[in-house]
Design an enzyme around this catalytic site. Structure first.
Site, PDB file in Angstrom:
ATOM      1  N   GLU A 163       0.703  -1.178   0.005  1.00  0.00           N
ATOM      2  CA  GLU A 163       0.105   0.020   0.134  1.00  0.00           C
ATOM      3  C   GLU A 163       0.806   1.176  -0.132  1.00  0.00           C
ATOM      4  O   GLU A 163       2.061   1.288   0.354  1.00  0.00           O
ATOM      5  CB  GLU A 163      -0.983   0.078   1.339  1.00  0.00           C
ATOM      6  CG  GLU A 163      -1.555  -1.238   1.476  1.00  0.00           C
ATOM      7  CD  GLU A 163      -1.978  -1.090   3.126  1.00  0.00           C
ATOM      8  OE1 GLU A 163      -2.710  -1.953   3.093  1.00  0.00           O
ATOM      9  OE2 GLU A 163      -1.846  -0.214   3.843  1.00  0.00           O
ATOM     10  N   CYS A 193       3.384   7.933   1.971  1.00  0.00           N
ATOM     11  CA  CYS A 193       3.779   7.054   3.038  1.00  0.00           C
ATOM     12  C   CYS A 193       4.024   5.674   1.958  1.00  0.00           C
ATOM     13  O   CYS A 193       3.151   5.228   1.535  1.00  0.00           O
ATOM     14  CB  CYS A 193       2.694   6.804   3.948  1.00  0.00           C
ATOM     15  SG  CYS A 193       2.926   5.492   5.003  1.00  0.00           S
ATOM     16  N   CYS A 208       5.529  -8.198   7.196  1.00  0.00           N
ATOM     17  CA  CYS A 208       6.454  -7.710   8.421  1.00  0.00           C
ATOM     18  C   CYS A 208       6.687  -8.764   9.369  1.00  0.00           C
ATOM     19  O   CYS A 208       5.833  -9.567   9.529  1.00  0.00           O
ATOM     20  CB  CYS A 208       5.879  -6.351   9.194  1.00  0.00           C
ATOM     21  SG  CYS A 208       7.108  -5.631  10.144  1.00  0.00           S
ATOM     22  N   CYS A 235       4.014  -6.123  15.841  1.00  0.00           N
ATOM     23  CA  CYS A 235       3.735  -5.194  17.052  1.00  0.00           C
ATOM     24  C   CYS A 235       2.280  -5.452  17.300  1.00  0.00           C
ATOM     25  O   CYS A 235       1.435  -5.672  16.381  1.00  0.00           O
ATOM     26  CB  CYS A 235       4.000  -3.601  16.440  1.00  0.00           C
ATOM     27  SG  CYS A 235       5.428  -3.100  16.187  1.00  0.00           S
ATOM     28  N   CYS A 252      -0.634  -3.450  15.057  1.00  0.00           N
ATOM     29  CA  CYS A 252      -0.274  -3.126  13.789  1.00  0.00           C
ATOM     30  C   CYS A 252      -1.014  -4.385  12.681  1.00  0.00           C
ATOM     31  O   CYS A 252      -0.636  -5.274  12.931  1.00  0.00           O
ATOM     32  CB  CYS A 252       1.167  -3.028  13.452  1.00  0.00           C
ATOM     33  SG  CYS A 252       1.530  -2.599  11.954  1.00  0.00           S
ATOM     34  N   GLY A 273       6.056  -2.830   6.836  1.00  0.00           N
ATOM     35  CA  GLY A 273       7.193  -3.196   6.683  1.00  0.00           C
ATOM     36  C   GLY A 273       8.224  -2.634   7.524  1.00  0.00           C
ATOM     37  O   GLY A 273       7.703  -1.476   7.957  1.00  0.00           O
ATOM     38  N   SER A 294      11.247   5.412   9.433  1.00  0.00           N
ATOM     39  CA  SER A 294      10.527   5.123  10.774  1.00  0.00           C
ATOM     40  C   SER A 294      10.751   3.655  11.135  1.00  0.00           C
ATOM     41  O   SER A 294      10.489   2.728  10.174  1.00  0.00           O
ATOM     42  CB  SER A 294       8.886   5.276  10.352  1.00  0.00           C
ATOM     43  OG  SER A 294       8.336   4.894  11.516  1.00  0.00           O
ATOM     44  N   SER A 319       9.598   4.366  16.590  1.00  0.00           N
ATOM     45  CA  SER A 319       8.384   3.820  17.336  1.00  0.00           C
ATOM     46  C   SER A 319       8.459   3.455  18.570  1.00  0.00           C
ATOM     47  O   SER A 319       9.103   2.428  18.808  1.00  0.00           O
ATOM     48  CB  SER A 319       7.650   2.774  16.347  1.00  0.00           C
ATOM     49  OG  SER A 319       7.317   3.337  14.982  1.00  0.00           O
ATOM     50  N   LEU A 320       8.325   4.330  19.625  1.00  0.00           N
ATOM     51  CA  LEU A 320       8.376   3.948  21.086  1.00  0.00           C
ATOM     52  C   LEU A 320       7.188   3.127  21.694  1.00  0.00           C
ATOM     53  O   LEU A 320       7.311   2.197  22.269  1.00  0.00           O
ATOM     54  CB  LEU A 320       8.889   5.267  21.683  1.00  0.00           C
ATOM     55  CG  LEU A 320       9.995   5.017  23.007  1.00  0.00           C
ATOM     56  CD1 LEU A 320      11.033   4.297  22.707  1.00  0.00           C
ATOM     57  CD2 LEU A 320      10.275   6.505  23.507  1.00  0.00           C
ATOM     58  N   HIS A 321       6.101   4.022  21.766  1.00  0.00           N
ATOM     59  CA  HIS A 321       4.678   3.680  22.252  1.00  0.00           C
ATOM     60  C   HIS A 321       4.717   3.226  23.399  1.00  0.00           C
ATOM     61  O   HIS A 321       3.796   2.542  24.034  1.00  0.00           O
ATOM     62  CB  HIS A 321       4.351   2.425  21.166  1.00  0.00           C
ATOM     63  CG  HIS A 321       4.292   2.558  19.911  1.00  0.00           C
ATOM     64  ND1 HIS A 321       3.871   3.741  19.234  1.00  0.00           N
ATOM     65  CD2 HIS A 321       4.756   2.078  18.743  1.00  0.00           C
ATOM     66  CE1 HIS A 321       3.946   3.762  17.859  1.00  0.00           C
ATOM     67  NE2 HIS A 321       4.328   2.522  17.592  1.00  0.00           N
ATOM     68  N   CYS A 374      -1.061   1.226   8.979  1.00  0.00           N
ATOM     69  CA  CYS A 374      -0.229   0.362   7.996  1.00  0.00           C
ATOM     70  C   CYS A 374      -0.832  -1.236   7.695  1.00  0.00           C
ATOM     71  O   CYS A 374      -0.988  -1.776   8.721  1.00  0.00           O
ATOM     72  CB  CYS A 374       1.341   0.518   8.181  1.00  0.00           C
ATOM     73  SG  CYS A 374       1.984  -0.183   9.536  1.00  0.00           S
TER      74      CYS A 374
HETATM   75  N1  SAH Z   1       8.005  -0.460  10.911  1.00  0.00           N
HETATM   76  C1  SAH Z   1       8.276   0.975  11.048  1.00  0.00           C
HETATM   77  C2  SAH Z   1       7.027   1.604  10.219  1.00  0.00           C
HETATM   78  C3  SAH Z   1       5.521   1.056  10.623  1.00  0.00           C
HETATM   79  S1  SAH Z   1       4.310   2.088  10.412  1.00  0.00           S
HETATM   80  C4  SAH Z   1       7.993   1.383  12.467  1.00  0.00           C
HETATM   81  O1  SAH Z   1       7.739   0.541  13.396  1.00  0.00           O
HETATM   82  O2  SAH Z   1       8.292   2.543  12.781  1.00  0.00           O
HETATM   83  C5  SAH Z   1       4.407   3.709  11.118  1.00  0.00           C
HETATM   84  C6  SAH Z   1       3.794   3.930  12.218  1.00  0.00           C
HETATM   85  O3  SAH Z   1       2.418   3.582  12.630  1.00  0.00           O
HETATM   86  C7  SAH Z   1       4.485   3.047  13.339  1.00  0.00           C
HETATM   87  O4  SAH Z   1       4.753   4.059  14.503  1.00  0.00           O
HETATM   88  C8  SAH Z   1       3.559   2.153  14.089  1.00  0.00           C
HETATM   89  O5  SAH Z   1       3.627   1.532  15.135  1.00  0.00           O
HETATM   90  C9  SAH Z   1       2.313   2.818  14.027  1.00  0.00           C
HETATM   91  N2  SAH Z   1       0.951   2.237  13.660  1.00  0.00           N
HETATM   92  C10 SAH Z   1       0.660   0.680  13.237  1.00  0.00           C
HETATM   93  N3  SAH Z   1      -0.406   0.535  13.506  1.00  0.00           N
HETATM   94  C11 SAH Z   1      -0.972   1.684  14.081  1.00  0.00           C
HETATM   95  C12 SAH Z   1      -2.682   1.677  14.278  1.00  0.00           C
HETATM   96  N4  SAH Z   1      -3.369   0.640  14.366  1.00  0.00           N
HETATM   97  N5  SAH Z   1      -2.762   3.002  14.877  1.00  0.00           N
HETATM   98  C13 SAH Z   1      -1.716   3.706  15.274  1.00  0.00           C
HETATM   99  N6  SAH Z   1      -0.431   3.764  14.697  1.00  0.00           N
HETATM  100  C14 SAH Z   1      -0.043   2.547  14.154  1.00  0.00           C
END
Ligand code: SAH
Length: 341
Positions: free
Chosen positions: A91, A104, A111, A115, A118, A158, A190, A213-215, A332
């Site tokens: 996508e 994007c 992947c 996570c 995701c 990815g 990212s 991506s810390l979260h 994503c």
């Molecule tokens: N693999 C890379 C790119 C991922 S997508 C990474 O981990 O950074 C980019 C961002 O979208 C990441 O921070 C990912 O954690 C976040 N993301 C993925 N699914 C999501 C969702 N359902 N809601 C909000 N953010 C999301």
């Protein structure tokens, strides 16, 4: 399957022109057809002799994908599903903000990192994208927009650091001033926090933006949301980010998706601030996009704003991103997942 012409660096394209019987300078013409005119056929390269075009067409493919789906609103957020030559899909998302367009891109089909929230990880990993396919995503966007996008973010499907060489090769092509000319500062990688990738990127001498991506404010929460944290735990990750900033003088952006009751309390905001305040960075708070297969919910009304205010009071530079993408399932991997179902 033939290699893609878009896999080639400019030097490689020059060598390919010579091997196909043309003089080296033809590569400059072809480069411009590819990356300033965004052509998708050999015939369109009008000033290139047909014998050279034919010789190149025998060696390289020009089309990496077809558009399999197109959703959303060109004035705000739009998503294209691209079908690659082997039938796999990725996508791209196009976000419009006044007259600026952010693209994007995906870096892999699927992947490996799973996570929790995701959609990309849910269907597992299929394969890496080639550099030329990543460049092809940008050309698809350019054709659809009628001009190149202003910014590119590797936030599609990815993990870019898990396909490092192709991602960097693509960035060097996107970056070329005689081609797409997308400045490094307008390109964001990212990552989920793969430390060796961050270290390698620090040594590239490129001005690209790094987002991590810390979260989570600590290992316990991060382990729950991101299995990769067991391999690269937060203390080491933050040290790597601090070193990255020291070496490159570039500030890292931390992405933090807010999940109700999991990582969005004021206390967790204070804990996060305490860990981040030791080096300059910024934090991008992202509302959770609901995803099937994950039972977490977006933060309750007002909670994200409180989280932001707490970071703010602690002197952390933070913003709350509005989630334009929800309507088109921009998180994503969502569109690809639906097509797989
Ligand atoms: N693999 C890379 C790119 C991922 S997508 C990474 O981990 O950074 C980019 C961002 O979208 C990441 O921070 C990912 O954690 C976040 N993301 C993925 N699914 C999501 C969702 N359902 N809601 C909000 N953010 C999301």
């Amino acid at each position: 399957m033939l290699p893609l012409i878009h896999d080639l660096s400019r030097t490689d394209l020059t060598a390919a022109c010579i091997a196909a019987g043309g003089p080296a300078w033809r590569a400059d013409q072809i480069w411009r057809w590819l990356y300033t005119q965004h052509v998708d056929s050999w015939e369109a390269m009008r000033n290139v002799p047909s014998a050279l075009r034919a010789a190149l067409a025998e060696r390289f493919d020009l089309a990496s994908f077809s558009v399999a789906d197109d959703q959303g609103d060109p004035a705000a957020a739009r998503k294209l599903l691209l079908r690659l030559r082997d039938g796999e899909c990725v996508e791209i998302v196009l976000l419009a903000d006044r007259d600026r367009h952010t693209l994007c891109v995906s870096s892999q089909v699927g992947c490996r990192f799973a996570c929790a929230f995701c959609a990309s990880g849910q269907a597992g990993f299929r394969r890496n994208l080639a550099a030329g396919e990543i460049v092809g995503e940008t050309l698809a966007a350019a054709r659809s927009l009628g001009g190149r996008p202003d910014n590119i973010v590797f936030m599609g499907i990815g993990e870019p650091m898990d396909n490092y060489d192709a991602v960097l090769a693509a960035i060097r092509i996107l970056n070329d001033p005689d081609g797409l000319n997308i400045g490094a500062r307008h390109i964001t990688i990212s990552t989920n926090g793969i430390i060796p990738g961050i270290e390698r990127l620090a040594g590239e001498g490129l001005q690209v933006e790094l987002a991590v991506s810390l979260h989570a404010p600590n290992d316990a929460v991060r382990n729950r949301l991101m299995p990769v944290n067991r391999r690269y735990p937060m203390p080491e990750l933050l040290t790597a980010c601090a070193r990255y900033t020291q070496r490159t003088k570039r500030i890292v952006t931390f992405e933090y998706t807010l999940v109700r009751g999991i990582n969005d309390s004021a206390e967790q905001a204070r804990e996060l601030a305490n860990r981040l305040k030791v080096f300059p960075s910024r934090v991008n708070l992202i509302p959770l996009s609901p995803v099937t297969g994950f039972d977490g919910q977006p933060s309750a009304p007002g909670v994200s704003e409180r989280f932001l205010a707490t970071l703010d009071q602690a002197g952390i530079n933070a913003t709350l991103r509005n989630s334009q993408g929800q309507r088109i399932q921009a998180a994503c991997g969502q569109l690809r997942l639906r097509h797989l179902a």
